[in-house]
Each structure stands twice: as C-alpha cells, then as structure tokens.
Design an enzyme around this catalytic site. Structure first.
Site, PDB file in Angstrom:
ATOM      1  N   GLU A 181       0.827  -1.208   0.000  1.00 20.63           N
ATOM      2  CA  GLU A 181       0.000   0.000   0.000  1.00 20.63           C
ATOM      3  C   GLU A 181       0.864   1.261   0.000  1.00 20.63           C
ATOM      4  OE1 GLU A 181      -2.462  -3.356   1.272  1.00 20.63           O
ATOM      5  OE2 GLU A 181      -0.485  -2.617   1.911  1.00 20.63           O
TER       6      GLU A 181
ATOM      7  N   HIS B 103      -9.723  -6.399  10.099  1.00 24.27           N
ATOM      8  CA  HIS B 103     -10.446  -6.372   8.832  1.00 24.27           C
ATOM      9  C   HIS B 103     -11.890  -5.911   8.991  1.00 24.27           C
ATOM     10  CE1 HIS B 103      -7.118  -9.128   7.983  1.00 24.27           C
ATOM     11  NE2 HIS B 103      -7.333  -8.955   6.690  1.00 24.27           N
TER      12      HIS B 103
END
Length: 341
Positions: A70, A139
């Site tokens: 990322e 998550h």
C-alpha cells in the site's frame, strides 16, 4: 455537465457495487486520465465486486493490479494525480491504511496546501469498511472519524446504490482527494448478503450528488436518528418497528462527513427535539461526538435528549456473538430511541 437531479422515471434497480462500477466506467470513457489501481482489482474484479467487468473494457493499462504494498501504490497514485491524472486507488480493507499513513495523511491530504496551491491531488481512495461478518479486529473497522479528522480529505459514505453512483461521479470529478468508503455488507455480493434497502432504482444517465448534502431517508416528528452506511438501514428498520409503538422517527443519512451537512441535522433536531446518533466507528473522539457537538453549538436549546451508539473502545472481536454485542443493531437503536421519549 452531469444532471443534478435524475429523471423521474427509473425502471431498473442495481446493487451498490454495480452502481459504483457504472459510474467508474462512465468516467473512464469520458476521460482517459481516469484509471483504477489496487490489489485484486483486475482479473478478480475486486473482492467486493468494486471493479467487476471493468478489465474487459479497459484492459490492464487502466485497471491495474498492484503488488501487496500500500505504501508503494498509494504513493504512486498521489504522484499520478499531481501530474494531471485522475487515479482511483483501492484499499482492500480500510484497516490497511496504517502501512501507508504517510502517503495518505501527509501527502494526499496536504500536498495542495504545502505546494501553495501549485498542485492538485484529484485522487479517489476507495476502501471497504465495516464488520458484521466475523473477520476480526484487523479487517472489520470503519474508521470514518480517523480520516474526517485530517484537514485536506473529503470523506463520503454511500448507503444505497443511487447514492453510490452519484457520489462516485462527484468524487472522480473533484479536484481534491476524496476518501470513498463503502460498507462490504451493502455491496450486494453473493457470499455477503446485503440487508433490504441498498439495492435501489438508479438512472442510466450520469448524475452527481454534491458532497455535504445529507438525505432524510425517512421523515418523523419525535426523534432524529443520524447515521451513515450500513446503519442507515438498521435505523430504518428500527423506525418501522418504533412506528408500531407510536414513535415517529426521522432518519438522516449523512452521506458525507467532510463536508458535513450540519444544517439538515439541526433542522431535523429542531423539529423533533431528540437526537440519536448511530455509528459503526469507535465511540470516543468520533463521529457521534462530533454530530452532538455540532448540534449543540448551533441549536442547544432544541435538544431535549441525546443518545450515542457506536463501537465500544475495544478491538472488534472475531467471535460472532462478541462482534454482534459490540456492533449496534436494530434493537440497540430502538432502545436508544425509547430512552429519549
């Protein structure tokens, strides 16, 4: 120019994921500088169907799978935006922003200011948010307030297919960086069933929904429920149940946090006198407190009672019963409303 209001006759319905993809495809056809990059967005079509079908039309040059870094690809997206392109970059889960915090917080959000306005950063950062499907603490977060707290970022959160399309058109055309946060549970994918409500009529034509324009999803007289994302639908379900007991609840969908439509919220509270704010983000220093403070600053005298529902200040549990306990549900909203009456 996009239409501000859709045509009156709308015959088809779309899931939220299909509405998002339709808006992205339109913008990519209109402007060759628009492209999409992220993990599993090309061949796989996005794990939440966020890019399903786009590769077939636009190819690998514009629908780009990236390495699992990322830091690297969000930095590349910022650079591309500053050079005149209009990237859409996807964080598979918003929880992963931590490994690219500098790219988001110090570059994407601030480079226009730091350059004295010499560069723009027309970057849309999409991110899947939310829990309710037992994927544990790394998550399942929403983190709306985390990004709304940083000057320079616009933050939008659709709750229906109609809103998803209009907000996406507006986001891609915006010259400032936009966090586009979609709830996994609302996307309408087969393995993660959506509640009733996110699938809505959607015009085929392009249209925009201005940021900072909250939507009253249900009118009422006794209490104002302010929320966003998944909890719009939980609030609407609670409002239906409360109506059987003679309580008339108004449901306000914020749709965007930055800019924030305080006027619509205050107008509703001045009518009802009671405020319940529901959020799937953490309670402390978050959206619920900001909404209550904004109403108090604008119209303190109109508030008879206030209730806040949010995630307690704990990591979101993996255990299904424990996750269900910490995420506000329909019964929690009903109870909060009843405490205001």
């Amino acid at each position: 120019m996009a239409q501000k209001e859709p045509p009156q006759v709308i015959e088809r319905e779309l899931t939220m994921s299909r509405a998002m993809v339709e808006a992205i495809a339109h913008e990519m056809r209109e402007n060759e500088e628009v492209f999409y990059m992220g993990e599993d967005v090309a061949d796989y079509g996005g794990i939440f169907d966020s890019t399903q079908g786009l590769l077939d039309e636009f190819g690998y040059d514009r629908i780009m799978d990236v390495p699992i870094s990322e830091t690297a690809y969000l930095g590349a997206a910022v650079g591309a935006a500053q050079e005149g392109m209009r990237p859409i970059a996807e964080l598979m889960f918003v929880d992963f922003f931590g490994v690219a915090m500098d790219q988001i917080y110090n570059q994407m959000a601030k480079n226009t200011y730091m350059s004295g306005g010499n560069v723009s950063v027309p970057l849309v950062l999409t991110a899947a948010v939310g829990g309710t499907y037992n994927d544990a603490a790394q998550h399942s977060q929403t983190l709306y307030g985390t990004f709304a707290h940083v000057p320079g970022l616009k933050v939008v959160v659709p709750s229906t297919a109609y809103d998803a399309k209009g907000l996406m058109h507006n986001a891609i055309r915006d010259d400032d960086p936009v966090m586009y946060m979609f709830h996994k549970r609302l996307m309408g994918i087969g393995w993660l069933p959506a509640p009733d409500g996110p699938k809505t009529p959607v015009p085929e034509e392009d249209y925009t929904i201005p940021f900072g324009s909250a939507d009253v999803k249900r009118e009422g007289d006794d209490v104002t429920i302010v929320t966003l994302g998944l909890h719009v639908h939980r609030a609407l379900e609670a409002a239906e149940s409360l109506a059987d007991d003679g309580v008339s609840a108004e449901v306000v969908d914020l749709r965007s946090l930055v800019p924030l439509d305080t006027d619509t919220v205050v107008e509703s509270v001045e009518k009802t006198g009671n405020l319940v704010v529901v959020d799937e983000d953490y309670r402390s220093f978050g959206v619920t407190g900001e909404i209550v403070a904004s109403v108090a600053e604008e119209s303190l005298g109109s508030l008879d009672s206030v209730e806040r529902l949010a995630i307690p200040d704990v990591p979101i549990p993996y255990s299904r019963p424990l996750e269900n306990e910490v995420v506000p549900d329909v019964e929690d909203i009903e109870s909060a409303v009843e405490r205001t009456q």
